[in-house]
Design an enzyme around this catalytic site. Structure first.
Site, PDB file in Angstrom:
ATOM      1  N   ASP A  53       0.831  -1.206   0.000  1.00 43.66           N
ATOM      2  CA  ASP A  53       0.000   0.000   0.000  1.00 43.66           C
ATOM      3  C   ASP A  53       0.868   1.260   0.000  1.00 43.66           C
ATOM      4  O   ASP A  53       0.632   2.196  -0.778  1.00 43.66           O
ATOM      5  CB  ASP A  53      -0.896   0.029   1.245  1.00 43.66           C
ATOM      6  CG  ASP A  53      -1.945  -1.063   1.267  1.00 43.66           C
ATOM      7  OD1 ASP A  53      -3.065  -0.818   0.812  1.00 43.66           O
ATOM      8  OD2 ASP A  53      -1.632  -2.166   1.764  1.00 43.66           O
ATOM      9  N   LEU A  64      -3.915   0.483  -3.601  1.00 47.15           N
ATOM     10  CA  LEU A  64      -4.027  -0.974  -3.502  1.00 47.15           C
ATOM     11  C   LEU A  64      -5.459  -1.282  -3.062  1.00 47.15           C
ATOM     12  O   LEU A  64      -5.786  -1.172  -1.879  1.00 47.15           O
ATOM     13  CB  LEU A  64      -3.009  -1.550  -2.527  1.00 47.15           C
ATOM     14  CG  LEU A  64      -2.663  -3.044  -2.656  1.00 47.15           C
ATOM     15  CD1 LEU A  64      -1.461  -3.401  -1.789  1.00 47.15           C
ATOM     16  CD2 LEU A  64      -3.830  -3.964  -2.294  1.00 47.15           C
ATOM     17  N   ASP A  65      -6.283  -1.634  -4.007  1.00 48.49           N
ATOM     18  CA  ASP A  65      -7.656  -1.991  -3.696  1.00 48.49           C
ATOM     19  C   ASP A  65      -7.706  -3.477  -3.362  1.00 48.49           C
ATOM     20  O   ASP A  65      -7.062  -4.286  -4.026  1.00 48.49           O
ATOM     21  CB  ASP A  65      -8.547  -1.690  -4.914  1.00 48.49           C
ATOM     22  CG  ASP A  65     -10.024  -1.800  -4.595  1.00 48.49           C
ATOM     23  OD1 ASP A  65     -10.422  -1.382  -3.486  1.00 48.49           O
ATOM     24  OD2 ASP A  65     -10.781  -2.299  -5.442  1.00 48.49           O
ATOM     25  N   THR A  74      -6.986  -4.777  -0.066  1.00 47.62           N
ATOM     26  CA  THR A  74      -5.817  -5.082   0.759  1.00 47.62           C
ATOM     27  C   THR A  74      -6.016  -6.366   1.569  1.00 47.62           C
ATOM     28  O   THR A  74      -5.069  -7.152   1.739  1.00 47.62           O
ATOM     29  CB  THR A  74      -5.505  -3.906   1.704  1.00 47.62           C
ATOM     30  OG1 THR A  74      -5.235  -2.746   0.930  1.00 47.62           O
ATOM     31  CG2 THR A  74      -4.300  -4.217   2.580  1.00 47.62           C
ATOM     32  N   SER A  78     -19.508  -7.471  -1.889  1.00 48.06           N
ATOM     33  CA  SER A  78     -18.325  -7.708  -1.051  1.00 48.06           C
ATOM     34  C   SER A  78     -18.450  -9.038  -0.323  1.00 48.06           C
ATOM     35  O   SER A  78     -19.550  -9.448   0.058  1.00 48.06           O
ATOM     36  CB  SER A  78     -18.158  -6.576  -0.033  1.00 48.06           C
ATOM     37  OG  SER A  78     -17.876  -5.367  -0.683  1.00 48.06           O
ATOM     38  N   HIS A 136     -20.345  -8.867   2.836  1.00 51.08           N
ATOM     39  CA  HIS A 136     -21.744  -8.438   2.777  1.00 51.08           C
ATOM     40  C   HIS A 136     -22.652  -9.435   2.075  1.00 51.08           C
ATOM     41  O   HIS A 136     -23.837  -9.165   1.892  1.00 51.08           O
ATOM     42  CB  HIS A 136     -21.858  -7.097   2.040  1.00 51.08           C
ATOM     43  CG  HIS A 136     -21.068  -6.000   2.655  1.00 51.08           C
ATOM     44  ND1 HIS A 136     -20.695  -4.860   1.959  1.00 51.08           N
ATOM     45  CD2 HIS A 136     -20.560  -5.864   3.904  1.00 51.08           C
ATOM     46  CE1 HIS A 136     -20.000  -4.081   2.757  1.00 51.08           C
ATOM     47  NE2 HIS A 136     -19.902  -4.669   3.933  1.00 51.08           N
ATOM     48  N   GLY A 169     -12.661  -6.247  -3.499  1.00 48.16           N
ATOM     49  CA  GLY A 169     -12.199  -5.114  -4.283  1.00 48.16           C
ATOM     50  C   GLY A 169     -13.264  -4.480  -5.160  1.00 48.16           C
ATOM     51  O   GLY A 169     -13.896  -5.154  -5.976  1.00 48.16           O
TER      52      GLY A 169
END
Length: 358
Positions: free
Chosen positions: A110, A175-176, A178, A241, A244, A267
């Site tokens: 990152d 950095l998507d 992580t 996600s 979720h 991501g």
């Protein structure tokens, strides 16, 4: 008797002259100083440095150039992300918790990606505001130059377009995904750059470091990616996600039917690419992208721009456009689609908005 002569003291004459000079100084010093300052501002010194591109008040920037350097920044950041992961020197640590109580991870990938991307963009366009997910340490400043070259595919598809520098905001996600990065789920990881003009996303770059694939698009310009040819609006595949999936699944099945497919993924960049025609063997395909909680703007700005450029939509769960100015967070969740009736999708999912503020 002859008149007496008048004799002037040399000391008195000197005092008189000094007093006169003092009066003249006070009368004219302000005027002369003002004229000197005007001259210095109006006429730059010969051989002095030129004003950096886009840094003068009221200056402008070329969006085609900004697209070119944004693509380069995403790729350069991706190189750092890949190098750290393959060297297994992540040094992962918790940097805080999300609103849902999950630990947010921070890695060397990152930080190094952020440093490379930020200073490349800042060096090329010093007058432009840049917002990044990670804090920029001025003590760790890096000189990263851009030779101002524009790739041929961008030259062929995009025309130069000048906009005021003060209207531009750049959003960086170095950095998507992580969390997935620390779990070595490399297919989800992206680096992203977005350019917003007056709060509207107009340039989006999504780069996948581990496959070297880069998608870019510019609203009212062009792109190197396109939408898929077919979508299922009645029973869509919904990408969400990983954390979720359970929250969305129950409502989605009730709304669209038992054949609806829920795709958990990591991501935001990866999820947007799932809506597009991406030549990636590890890229899943979806019809709708839904996020039901608070999300940061650097996570979604690039994907929003790409979708807008291709005729798609990304809005809050209530259908409001997301503005990329002001705060760095989006409170209203999001729903994204392309080549579908976006308004109808929103009307089918009224209950999800209630969860977006939790």
């Amino acid at each position: 008797m002859a008149p007496m002569g008048i004799r002037l003291s040399p000391l008195g004459m000197a005092v008189f002259c000094l007093l006169g000079l003092g009066v003249l100084y006070h009368l004219y010093s302000g005027f002369l100083a003002g004229r000197f300052a005007f001259f210095m501002l109006s006429e730059p010194a010969a051989g002095g440095p030129e004003t950096p591109h886009g840094s003068a008040p009221g200056g402008s920037v070329d969006l085609r150039e900004l697209l070119a350097v944004s693509v380069l920044a995403a790729v350069r950041g991706g190189e750092e992300v890949k190098r750290v992961r393959e060297g297994n020197v992540l040094n992962a640590k918790a940097k805080g918790k999300t609103r849902e109580g999950a630990e947010e991870q921070l890695t060397t990938g990152d930080l190094l990606s952020n440093r490379r991307m930020f200073y490349l963009l800042k060096g090329a366009f010093p007058a432009v505001q840049i917002n990044s997910e990670e804090r920029v340490d001025t003590a760790d400043q890096e000189t990263v130059s851009w030779d101002r070259s524009i790739p041929e595919d961008i030259k062929q598809k995009i025309q130069p377009k000048e906009v005021p520098a003060e209207s531009v905001t750049v959003w960086i996600d170095p950095l998507d995904a992580t969390q997935e990065y620390t779990e070595d789920l490399r297919q989800y990881v992206t680096t992203m750059v977005c350019v917003a003009v007056n709060g509207k996303p107009v340039i989006g770059v999504i780069h996948k470091p581990f496959s070297s694939y880069t998608a870019w698009a510019m609203v009212d310009g062009g792109s190197n990616v396109k939408a898929r040819s077919s979508y299922n609006e009645k029973t869509p595949r919904i990408i969400v996600s990983r954390s979720h999936a359970g929250k969305v699944k129950q409502v989605a099945l009730q709304t669209f039917g038992n054949k609806t497919v829920i795709i958990p993924a990591g991501g935001a960049g990866y999820k947007v690419l799932a809506l597009l025609d991406v030549p990636e063997k590890n890229q899943e395909e979806a019809d709708v992208y839904i996020h039901v909680t608070y999300i940061k703007k650097w996570d979604i700005c690039a994907g929003n721009a790409v979708l807008r450029a291709l005729g798609g939509h990304m809005t809050t769960l209530t259908g409001e456009e997301i503005s990329y100015t002001g705060s760095d967070g989006n409170e209203g969740g999001l729903i994204a689609s392309i080549n579908m009736n976006h308004k109808a999708l929103i009307e089918k999912l009224p209950d999800l908005e209630k969860t977006s503020h939790k």
